[in-house]
Write a protein that holds these residues in place. Structure first.
Motif, short mmCIF file in Angstrom:
data_model
loop_
_atom_site.label_atom_id
_atom_site.label_comp_id
_atom_site.label_asym_id
_atom_site.label_seq_id
_atom_site.Cartn_x
_atom_site.Cartn_y
_atom_site.Cartn_z
N LEU A 1 0.83 -1.20 0.00
CA LEU A 1 0.00 0.00 0.00
C LEU A 1 0.87 1.26 0.00
O LEU A 1 0.56 2.24 -0.68
CB LEU A 1 -0.93 0.00 1.22
N GLU A 2 1.96 1.23 0.76
CA GLU A 2 2.89 2.36 0.77
C GLU A 2 3.52 2.55 -0.61
O GLU A 2 3.59 3.68 -1.13
CB GLU A 2 3.98 2.14 1.81
N LEU A 3 4.00 1.45 -1.18
CA LEU A 3 4.66 1.54 -2.48
C LEU A 3 3.69 2.00 -3.57
O LEU A 3 4.05 2.84 -4.42
CB LEU A 3 5.25 0.18 -2.85
N ALA A 4 2.49 1.47 -3.57
CA ALA A 4 1.52 1.82 -4.61
C ALA A 4 1.15 3.29 -4.56
O ALA A 4 0.86 3.90 -5.61
CB ALA A 4 0.27 0.95 -4.46
N ALA A 5 1.16 3.87 -3.37
CA ALA A 5 0.75 5.27 -3.23
C ALA A 5 1.90 6.26 -3.44
O ALA A 5 1.65 7.45 -3.62
CB ALA A 5 0.14 5.48 -1.84
N ASP A 6 3.12 5.78 -3.43
CA ASP A 6 4.29 6.66 -3.45
C ASP A 6 4.66 7.04 -4.88
O ASP A 6 5.05 6.18 -5.68
CB ASP A 6 5.46 5.94 -2.78
N PRO A 7 4.58 8.32 -5.24
CA PRO A 7 4.95 8.73 -6.61
C PRO A 7 6.41 8.44 -6.95
O PRO A 7 6.76 8.34 -8.13
CB PRO A 7 4.67 10.24 -6.60
#
Length: 355
Positions: free
Chosen positions: A172-178
């Motif tokens: 979830l962190e990776l998916a949201a991080d530009p």
């Protein structure tokens, strides 16, 4: 593939999707919303119920193939069309090979722990970043509005469940991080993240109520191997404090009335024949529970058993803890944006945030 209003759930093995979130999945599908199930392993080290298929136990590849078929049948019963195994998601530069069931050993009554010797490809030994990047790719591709998985203890401590939780939260962190580059995908943050839980008092009450079900009495008479849970005994990690109890950090924040889809859930449980048995639904209790849709306290409407031969309650409600969703690096504090996103979710009619 973009799934507006979609739900994505992450589980460790075939059968977990039904046991932990079957009602949520069936409810979402019944509302015509997109649903995706991500399964991390194929359950190669699972125990096998019954003599007919006992030869599969210990034969990892054969059991894996059989459980893939069980999973497909269960998802058909739940009306879920989209499922994938996490190791099939391409990750350039990542290690090859399948993610396999890590197995478990009982560390205490109702609490699982790691095996001393892990099998090849064990999911718990896969680098966290590799598995999380694969899942992040799925999150960006499916773009779900809601994501659900286990609480940090994995429901009852199974190492693969705990790892699935860790992988989900990192993904979830990776998916949201530009700043995270995953091919040509674009960042995505769901509006809601859920952990499957149950109120401790409700679970103890359900354990105490089980013997009063006629179907339970009949099952116990027919099979001396079956046992009942101790209402006063230790509870699994998915049990969270009751409303008003400040003894823990987790709460029940969302209730799912599963009475309208319990037939689908029961059929999905039956599809997992190597893992689940003694499934019974009490039609009178189910009818009574269906008349109380606003009551957040679950009612025991049936039962089932796993390979441990202990009957477990089928409840009229599933419950979930709401996990903060905020900007990357924001920590665990809920901000205004997260509150807006939570309240903007178009929950199906049978899904209700708990005040």
């Amino acid at each position: 593939m973009s799934a507006r209003g979609g739900l994505l759930v992450v589980h460790a093995h075939p059968d977990d999707e039904t046991l932990a979130t079957g009602g949520l999945l069936a409810t979402w599908a019944a509302a015509g919303r997109p649903v995706t199930v991500v399964t991390c392993t194929r359950g190669e080290l699972g125990e096998v119920i019954g003599a007919e298929l006992a030869h599969l136990e210990g034969d990892g590849p054969a059991l894996a193939a059989h459980r893939e078929g069980e999973l497909a049948a269960a998802l058909a019963a739940l009306r879920v069309p989209d499922q994938l195994f996490l190791d099939t998601v391409a990750e350039p530069g990542g290690p090859d090979g399948r993610y396999t069931d890590s197995g478990m050993a009982w560390a205490a009554p109702g609490l699982a722990g790691r095996l001393e010797a892990l099998p090849d490809g064990a999911f718990v030994a896969v680098p966290l970043e590799d598995a999380a990047r694969r899942l992040a790719r799925v999150l960006r591709a499916r773009r779900p509005e809601v994501v659900a998985t286990y609480e940090p203890g994995g429901g009852y401590g199974h190492p693969d469940h705990v790892r699935a939780h860790e992988v989900t939260m990192r993904a979830l962190e990776l998916a949201a991080d530009p700043a995270t580059v995953l091919g040509d995908t674009t960042p995505h943050r769901p509006a809601a993240v859920l952990w499957a839980v149950v109120a401790a008092g409700a679970l103890r009450g359900a354990y105490a109520e089980l013997p009063s079900l006629p179907a339970v009495a009949a099952l116990l008479d027919a099979d001396p191997a079956l046992t009942l849970p101790d209402p006063a005994g230790p509870l699994p990690s998915l049990a969270v404090p009751d409303a008003g109890d400040r003894a823990g950090d987790l709460t029940v924040d969302l209730a799912v009335d599963v009475t309208g889809v319990l037939d689908r859930v029961a059929a999905a449980l039956a599809a997992h024949g190597t893992q689940v048995r003694s499934i019974a639904v009490d039609p009178d209790r189910l009818a009574r529970a269906a008349r109380l849709p606003a009551d957040p306290r679950p009612v025991v409407v049936g039962c089932y058993a796993l390979s441990n031969d202990m009957l477990a309650p089928l409840l009229s409600r599933e419950s979930y803890h709401r996990v903060p969703v905020g900007p990357v690096g924001a920590g665990s504090t809920l901000g205004d944006a997260a509150d807006v996103a939570w309240h903007d979710v178009a929950w199906p009619a049978a899904v209700r945030p708990v005040a």
